[in-house]
Design a protein around this motif. Structure first.
Motif, PDB file in Angstrom:
ATOM      1  N   ASP A 451      45.128  37.130  43.140  1.00 59.47           N
ATOM      2  CA  ASP A 451      44.061  36.855  41.754  1.00 59.47           C
ATOM      3  C   ASP A 451      44.260  34.929  41.898  1.00 59.47           C
ATOM      4  N   SER A 452      45.080  34.550  42.454  1.00 63.84           N
ATOM      5  CA  SER A 452      44.360  33.082  42.609  1.00 63.84           C
ATOM      6  C   SER A 452      43.550  33.056  44.365  1.00 63.84           C
ATOM      7  N   VAL A 476      44.269  41.876  43.417  1.00 66.51           N
ATOM      8  CA  VAL A 476      45.789  42.205  43.960  1.00 66.51           C
ATOM      9  C   VAL A 476      46.293  41.107  42.453  1.00 66.51           C
ATOM     10  N   ASN A 478      49.237  39.158  40.662  1.00 62.30           N
ATOM     11  CA  ASN A 478      50.593  39.243  40.115  1.00 62.30           C
ATOM     12  C   ASN A 478      50.604  37.883  39.124  1.00 62.30           C
ATOM     13  N   GLY A 480      49.500  34.777  39.202  1.00 57.97           N
ATOM     14  CA  GLY A 480      50.144  33.306  39.232  1.00 57.97           C
ATOM     15  C   GLY A 480      49.466  33.251  41.070  1.00 57.97           C
ATOM     16  N   ILE A 481      50.308  32.213  41.491  1.00 61.63           N
ATOM     17  CA  ILE A 481      49.891  31.610  43.042  1.00 61.63           C
ATOM     18  C   ILE A 481      51.212  31.568  43.367  1.00 61.63           C
TER      19      ILE A 481
HETATM   20 MG    MG Z   1      48.457  36.215  42.732  1.00 58.71          MG
END
Ligand code: MG
Ligand code: ADP
Length: 578
Positions: A451-452, A476, A478, A480-481
């Protein structure tokens, strides 16, 4: 009649376009504006495909992937100053990956130099650090010469990025057609072969190996060495390990692929043949403790300066990988020999592969929600078309994805690469899609993004929809990083305080509906939380060849590879890439 013809005028823009056409440039990626718009139009009129992007950085990533996929440079066309500066990331990435690329930058007018002209910047100097060749033609007449030289430099020797600077006043300047002489198309690079004595030594080192290993890098993919390397693997029954982008030179499901026992293979091999793979961070520098202190390296590379980096190789084979591998085959053929399939080495590797694969499968079969990485990738792998391109970036998303998603064809995996660049995914996917559309219609590009990572070039979804490219984006997610928070924790955290003071730097907004970026432009979007939803959305995406899709896959925000694996193995695992 001659008198009339000799007065015919041609613009600088048309000369540039014709020079590119003569050099067989097929694709230009860019963003138009002052002063390069006319160049893009002139190029399209000559049949060069122009793909307009939303940020020069992504355009430059796309153009560089063309070079890797077709062996001739793609062009990135940018405006002056900030436009060119945005493209520097793509140039650096191409140069680090040893991929050919030609960047053409408009620049401010010559007669305003040093006066503070519109978007004035020392562009030729700025590009020097990111290229093999950076120059400004001295006149319109010199343009074909400089463009030929840039194209040639980008593909000869170790491939890399080149830059040609075009002052604004060149673009619309008219010159007499007869004053322009176009250079001939520069030939493909000459094929170089290794020294015969070195080939003999290498063959004998391989024959005497107790625990041999072939490492296949993206240089082998770029060199189109698949046929000779596959023959070497099969004829002599040698274990091989692909690097991330070396995947597919020999198919990942080949019985001699030891990718699933990567660390073990590296650690205990006594002879390693490197086919176009540098001993950099990706291969842990070739040094202990990841390798035996006395491991014998045989390095095959086109770049002499690469030989001997970080280790003292047993043998160096300087030359084109395909040609050198054929030399090796010829030499090994002289004495009947094959590496014994019942050796202890093969047994060790096979056992390790089996236990690693079982551990991943067990994680994948977990029914708990939100899903973990392994569950996601096993379901994706089940439906992945054999001939698709896999583009991938992100931290865990890319690392875990690589171990599960299989490549069966060379040059069909594109990822963050040598430079570890985030933001390359959408540009690479767009490049692969335009090449696939022209050369092998019907092929899908599956772009697996964290996602990042997706955020870096997310607006290129509009580009994907505008040209209706055969791309399926999997985000994919989640939150966040590396890791993020679930919605409840997020709300709790923000109850009494300013977000900038408390939100951990790794966190992104939880539960973001990235699929709506795709639906905003007319593509299909899916928000999935379960294996069933994932299977169904992927099936639907693959069945509908009329539209691109984005599947936003929610996973456990705190999922990491190590935590998950420790659960199963009760000890830290080192069997995959870091
Ligand atoms: Mg992520
Ligand atoms: P990986 O990331 O897969 O390990 P690298 O980018 O580190 O691969 O290494 C690729 C190597 O391949 C570079 O050192 C480059 O000089 C070399 N190379 C590129 N093209 C050729 C070719 N045609 N023949 C031989 N070597 C090549």
């Amino acid at each position: 009649n001659f008198a009339e013809r000799s007065e015919e005028q041609v613009s600088g823009a048309k000369v540039i376009a014709q020079a590119l056409k003569t050099q067989d440039v097929e694709y230009i990626f860019g963003i138009v504006g002052i002063p390069v718009t006319e160049i893009a139009i002139a190029a399209q009129q000559l049949g060069i495909k122009y793909i307009g992007m939303r940020n020069e950085q992504a355009a430059c990533y796309a153009a560089s992937a063309i070079g890797y996929l077709t062996s001739r440079p793609g062009v990135c066309l940018v405006v002056s100053g900030p436009g060119l500066i945005h493209a520097l990331g793509g140039m650096a990435n191409a140069n680090m990956n040893c991929w050919p690329l030609l960047v053409i930058g408009g620049s401010s007018e010559r007669n305003q130099e040093t006066m503070g002209a519109f978007q004035e910047f020392p562009q030729v100097e700025a590009c020097r650090l990111y290229t093999k060749f950076s120059a400004r033609p001295s006149s319109i007449e010199a343009i074909p010469f400089v463009i030929e030289k840039a194209v040639r430099s980008s593909i000869y020797g170790r491939p890399g990025a080149c830059y040609v600077d075009i002052p604004a006043d060149f673009v619309n300047l008219q010159v007499n057609v007869n004053s322009i002489k176009y250079m001939e198309r520069c030939m493909s690079p000459p094929i170089s072969m290794a020294e015969t004595s070195a080939v003999c030594t290498a063959a004998s080192v391989i024959r005497n190996a107790k625990q041999p290993l072939l490492i296949i890098g993206k240089g082998a993919a770029y060199a189109h060495a698949e046929e000779s390397i596959k023959k070497l693997v099969e004829q002599y029954k040698l274990p091989f390990l692909p690097t991330p982008m070396g995947k597919g030179v020999v198919p990942d499901n080949h019985p001699y692929c030891v990718g699933a026992a990567r660390s073990r293979a590296l650690q205990f091999a006594d002879v390693i043949v490197l086919f176009g793979a540098r001993l950099n961070w990706i291969l842990h520098f070739g040094l202990p403790p990841r390798y035996q202190p006395d491991v014998k390296f045989i390095q095959v590379d086109i770049c002499a300066e690469e030989l001997g980096n970080n280790v003292k190789p047993a043998v160096t084979l300087l030359g084109n990988i395909h040609a050198v591998t054929k030399q090796l085959l010829e030499e090994l053929d002289k004495t009947p020999w094959q590496y014994p399939p019942e050796s202890k080495w093969w047994k060790t590797l096979r056992e390790k592969m089996k236990s690693n694969e079982a551990a991943s499968k067990e994680l994948a079969s977990k029914k708990s929600l939100p899903m973990n990485y392994y569950t996601v990738f096993y379901h994706v792998q089940e439906q992945l078309p054999r001939d698709c391109f896999v583009v991938s970036e992100g931290a865990n998303t890319m690392d875990i994805g690589r171990t599960v998603l299989q490549n069966y064809l060379p040059r069909h995996r594109l990822d963050a690469g040598t430079f570890g660049t985030m933001g390359v995914g959408l540009g690479f996917a767009i490049a692969a899609a335009v090449v696939a559309k022209d050369r092998s219609p019907g092929q899908w590009i599956i772009c697996v993004e964290g996602d990042s990572a997706f955020g870096f070039s997310g607006m290129e979804v509009e580009t994907i929809c505008r040209y209706n490219l055969p791309i399926i984006l999997l985000v994919v997610n989640n939150n966040g990083i590396y890791q993020g928070f679930d919605t409840d924790t997020w709300k709790e955290m923000l109850k009494f305080q300013d977000a900038t003071a408390v939100v951990p730097p790794m966190c992104l907004l939880p539960n973001s509906h990235y699929e709506q970026v795709m639906t905003a432009f007319g593509g299909k979007g899916y928000f999935v939380q379960t294996p069933e939803e994932l299977q169904k959305s992927l099936r639907q995406s693959l069945a509908d060849t009329t539209k691109p899709s984005l599947i936003n896959i929610m996973i456990e925000p705190q999922a990491t590879r190590k935590a998950q694996r420790e659960e199963i193995l009760k000890k830290p695992s080192d069997e995959e890439d870091e």
